[in-house]
Design a protein around this motif. Sequence first.
Motif, PDB file in Angstrom:
ATOM      1  N   VAL A 139      -0.923  38.643  24.438  1.00  0.00           N
ATOM      2  CA  VAL A 139      -1.941  37.471  24.540  1.00  0.00           C
ATOM      3  C   VAL A 139      -0.890  36.664  25.342  1.00  0.00           C
ATOM      4  O   VAL A 139       0.248  36.256  24.802  1.00  0.00           O
TER       5      VAL A 139
ATOM      6  N   SER B 145       1.290  29.616  21.365  1.00  0.00           N
ATOM      7  CA  SER B 145       0.734  28.178  21.401  1.00  0.00           C
ATOM      8  C   SER B 145       0.055  27.837  22.538  1.00  0.00           C
ATOM      9  O   SER B 145       0.550  28.157  23.640  1.00  0.00           O
TER      10      SER B 145
ATOM     11  N   PHE C 106      -6.303  31.174  27.532  1.00  0.00           N
ATOM     12  CA  PHE C 106      -5.325  32.135  27.457  1.00  0.00           C
ATOM     13  C   PHE C 106      -5.972  33.371  27.584  1.00  0.00           C
ATOM     14  O   PHE C 106      -7.168  33.462  27.518  1.00  0.00           O
TER      15      PHE C 106
ATOM     16  N   ARG D 268      -3.297  38.262  15.887  1.00  0.00           N
ATOM     17  CA  ARG D 268      -2.494  37.400  16.642  1.00  0.00           C
ATOM     18  C   ARG D 268      -2.748  35.907  16.466  1.00  0.00           C
ATOM     19  O   ARG D 268      -4.030  35.489  16.699  1.00  0.00           O
TER      20      ARG D 268
ATOM     21  N   LEU E 280      -2.570  31.866  17.243  1.00  0.00           N
ATOM     22  CA  LEU E 280      -1.972  31.165  18.499  1.00  0.00           C
ATOM     23  C   LEU E 280      -2.201  29.692  17.874  1.00  0.00           C
ATOM     24  O   LEU E 280      -3.285  29.050  17.462  1.00  0.00           O
TER      25      LEU E 280
END
Length: 234
Positions: A140, A145, A157, A226, A228
Amino acid sequence: MLPGRVFLRSLVASFALGACLVSPQPTPPEEPTLLADLVTPGGPQDQSSFVRFLGEPGAVHPPVGEVRVTNLETTDLPGVAVVAEDGSFDLLVPGATGDEFRVEVVAPGGLRSEPLDVVKGASDTSFEPGPRPLADCLLVEPAFSLAFEGAGETRDFLVRNDCPDELSFLAPRLRRAAASFAIEPTTSFVLAPGAVETIAVFLGVQGAERDDVLFVETTGAVRDRRPLTLHVLP
């Protein structure tokens, strides 16, 4: 000829003096650092519905700002503690054994440390790292962030599958969905080996909350999640 030489010397001296009077450039703020080895549960707890996060002296550098701890299994607001002058902190957060937490340092100007993702296991003296079974091949980017400056901004992203097998994903979701973030796509997706998915996050009109966590999660035999962090700069 003497007056000319005097004039030249005066001119050179003026330039030298001007160079000395140039204002120094401000030093950019230092990104905070969180030392994982100095963050522990602090020993046995009497309250089973809370998890303690004890940062020993030197855990946060520089020792300014605040520590935010988010229980990734709930929709509770993050717990917040002010960093002490020696870089320590002490915080109780609602949670239980087996929950995963994200620990971050937020400096006064909005800069954030690389997060510490940990699980409260059976030990009362140390945390376990957050499970990332596909850490070697599911990427990722950026990994931790996305920062936003104001309403109307869109940030992207990437989710990249470098694993040898196809990966299926749940629809991206927000942990609280109380801030003004919107996600595209809003449906599940599949990535073949080597494929990339672009996920866009849009910030609408700001409300009271300025932070959230977005989850990218695989399905199937190997489950990997994951988190973020999404946040609006002050």
